[in-house]
Design a protein around this motif. Structure first.
Motif, mmCIF file in Angstrom:
data_model
loop_
_atom_site.group_PDB
_atom_site.id
_atom_site.type_symbol
_atom_site.label_atom_id
_atom_site.label_comp_id
_atom_site.label_asym_id
_atom_site.label_seq_id
_atom_site.Cartn_x
_atom_site.Cartn_y
_atom_site.Cartn_z
ATOM 1 N N LEU A 8 28.674 -48.940 30.418
ATOM 2 C CA LEU A 8 28.995 -50.232 29.802
ATOM 3 C C LEU A 8 27.795 -51.162 29.808
ATOM 4 O O LEU A 8 27.558 -51.902 28.846
ATOM 5 C CB LEU A 8 30.178 -50.872 30.529
ATOM 6 C CG LEU A 8 31.534 -50.177 30.351
ATOM 7 C CD1 LEU A 8 32.594 -50.860 31.205
ATOM 8 C CD2 LEU A 8 31.952 -50.174 28.884
ATOM 9 N N VAL A 9 27.020 -51.134 30.896
ATOM 10 C CA VAL A 9 25.810 -51.964 30.972
ATOM 11 C C VAL A 9 24.805 -51.548 29.906
ATOM 12 O O VAL A 9 24.236 -52.390 29.199
ATOM 13 C CB VAL A 9 25.180 -51.883 32.383
ATOM 14 C CG1 VAL A 9 23.769 -52.478 32.367
ATOM 15 C CG2 VAL A 9 26.038 -52.615 33.398
ATOM 16 N N ILE A 10 24.599 -50.247 29.769
ATOM 17 C CA ILE A 10 23.644 -49.742 28.782
ATOM 18 C C ILE A 10 24.053 -50.118 27.362
ATOM 19 O O ILE A 10 23.217 -50.437 26.512
ATOM 20 C CB ILE A 10 23.501 -48.209 28.911
ATOM 21 C CG1 ILE A 10 22.840 -47.857 30.252
ATOM 22 C CG2 ILE A 10 22.688 -47.636 27.755
ATOM 23 C CD1 ILE A 10 22.803 -46.358 30.537
ATOM 24 N N VAL A 11 25.358 -50.101 27.105
ATOM 25 C CA VAL A 11 25.852 -50.379 25.757
ATOM 26 C C VAL A 11 25.857 -51.870 25.449
ATOM 27 O O VAL A 11 25.422 -52.303 24.369
ATOM 28 C CB VAL A 11 27.275 -49.791 25.573
ATOM 29 C CG1 VAL A 11 27.884 -50.249 24.249
ATOM 30 C CG2 VAL A 11 27.223 -48.274 25.631
ATOM 31 N N TYR A 12 26.310 -52.692 26.403
ATOM 32 C CA TYR A 12 26.594 -54.084 26.087
ATOM 33 C C TYR A 12 25.510 -55.074 26.489
ATOM 34 O O TYR A 12 25.451 -56.170 25.927
ATOM 35 C CB TYR A 12 27.935 -54.501 26.707
ATOM 36 C CG TYR A 12 29.099 -53.862 26.002
ATOM 37 C CD1 TYR A 12 29.524 -54.323 24.763
ATOM 38 C CD2 TYR A 12 29.767 -52.762 26.557
ATOM 39 C CE1 TYR A 12 30.580 -53.729 24.106
ATOM 40 C CE2 TYR A 12 30.820 -52.160 25.893
ATOM 41 C CZ TYR A 12 31.222 -52.652 24.666
ATOM 42 O OH TYR A 12 32.252 -52.058 23.999
ATOM 43 N N VAL A 13 24.651 -54.738 27.419
ATOM 44 C CA VAL A 13 23.564 -55.656 27.765
ATOM 45 C C VAL A 13 22.641 -55.905 26.573
ATOM 46 O O VAL A 13 22.264 -57.055 26.307
ATOM 47 C CB VAL A 13 22.777 -55.148 28.998
ATOM 48 C CG1 VAL A 13 21.448 -55.894 29.136
ATOM 49 C CG2 VAL A 13 23.613 -55.339 30.263
ATOM 50 N N PRO A 14 22.223 -54.869 25.821
ATOM 51 C CA PRO A 14 21.408 -55.158 24.633
ATOM 52 C C PRO A 14 22.094 -56.076 23.628
ATOM 53 O O PRO A 14 21.442 -56.921 23.002
ATOM 54 C CB PRO A 14 21.172 -53.753 24.037
ATOM 55 C CG PRO A 14 21.288 -52.828 25.198
ATOM 56 C CD PRO A 14 22.359 -53.422 26.058
ATOM 57 N N LEU A 15 23.424 -55.915 23.466
ATOM 58 C CA LEU A 15 24.153 -56.815 22.569
ATOM 59 C C LEU A 15 24.132 -58.245 23.088
ATOM 60 O O LEU A 15 24.019 -59.203 22.315
ATOM 61 C CB LEU A 15 25.599 -56.334 22.408
ATOM 62 C CG LEU A 15 25.797 -54.983 21.720
ATOM 63 C CD1 LEU A 15 27.276 -54.612 21.686
ATOM 64 C CD2 LEU A 15 25.228 -54.995 20.314
#
Length: 266
Positions: free
Chosen positions: A19-26
């Motif tokens: 989830l961190v990998i997916v949503y931190v960039p967003l």
């Protein structure tokens, strides 16, 4: 199934990491849309609404949004009609090659976008001799948007069976009357969910669009790609990217809610 404490902890950690990998960039894109910096720098030196004002005042950005919406709406309508007809044909009738046709219908969504784009580009320009335009983009999007409608409708038809349709026919109703009064009301939520997913899929598609759009056609994803590395355009691109994410999330969320409601009712 019961999991050990170690397994639950490991799964929890893996879930959090993903989830961190997916949503931190967003989240970074969201913050950069309010940054006072003219580049995609981190951390932002300050915050401002200037880029949001400029984005909504940008004629190019608004034109790209309108183009993407038009393409997505027409592609969704085509997908709803063709996807429903194909689903009814494959689920309600027995004929030679039915399984092969089902595979061919689903295949476009599984193929890499660049393969689909190259194939359609060659088809339009070389075989058909048709100049690339907004209509070639619509046709290209419809080829893979049909799959979302097809999957939703055929899954619903399999669960429904044919009892109500046969009862309608026994009572003297014709094919169209049976579809209008019996079949269609039971398919409405599946069509709605499939249409929402098709719209979202078309709205933010870029690879196939790049190969099938003419020089005068600029969708929102193409606008973002063309302006991302231009001077003073990065913050505006961040704003548009945030809007694109929000527009994509809404139909997917609604479709999931519809599916969840139906499961509860069953």
């Amino acid at each position: 199934m019961r999991l050990s404490r170690l397994s639950r902890t490991a799964l929890g950690i893996i879930t959090v990491v993903i989830l961190v990998i997916v949503y931190v960039p967003l989240f970074v894109v969201l913050v950069n849309s309010f940054s006072t910096s003219r580049t995609l720098s981190w951390p932002p030196p300050g915050f401002t609404l200037e880029w949001w004002e400029r984005a909504f005042q940008s004629a190019g950005a608004m034109e790209a949004v309108a183009t993407s919406v038009q393409i997505a709406i027409v592609a969704t309508i085509i997908s709803l009609v063709l996807g429903t007809l194909i689903s009814l044909a494959l689920q309600r009738f027995e004929f030679f090659g039915r399984e092969a046709i089902s595979l061919l219908v689903i295949l476009p969504i599984a193929l890499p976008g660049i393969i689909t784009g190259i194939a359609l580009n060659n088809f339009f320009r070389t075989i058909m001799g048709v100049p690339l335009s907004i209509w070639t983009v619509v046709i290209a999007h419809a080829t893979f948007c049909i799959v979302t409608v097809f999957n939703n409708v055929i899954a619903r038809l399999r669960r429904l069976g044919t009892n109500f349709e046969e009862a309608s026919a026994d009572l003297g109703a014709g094919l169209w009357t049976t579809f209008r009064l019996v079949t269609f009301p039971q398919l409405r939520s599946a069509l709605f969910a499939g249409g929402l997913l098709a719209f979202a899929l078309s709205f933010d598609e870029i690879i196939v669009t790049t190969f099938t759009a003419g020089s005068g056609v600029t969708t929102l994803p193409i606008f973002i790609l063309n302006n991302m590395f231009r001077p003073n355009q990065a913050p505006i691109v961040s704003v548009i990217a945030v809007v694109l994410v929000l527009v994509s999330i809404v139909p997917i969320y609604i479709a999931q809610r519809i599916a969840g409601t139906e499961k509860t009712l069953r």
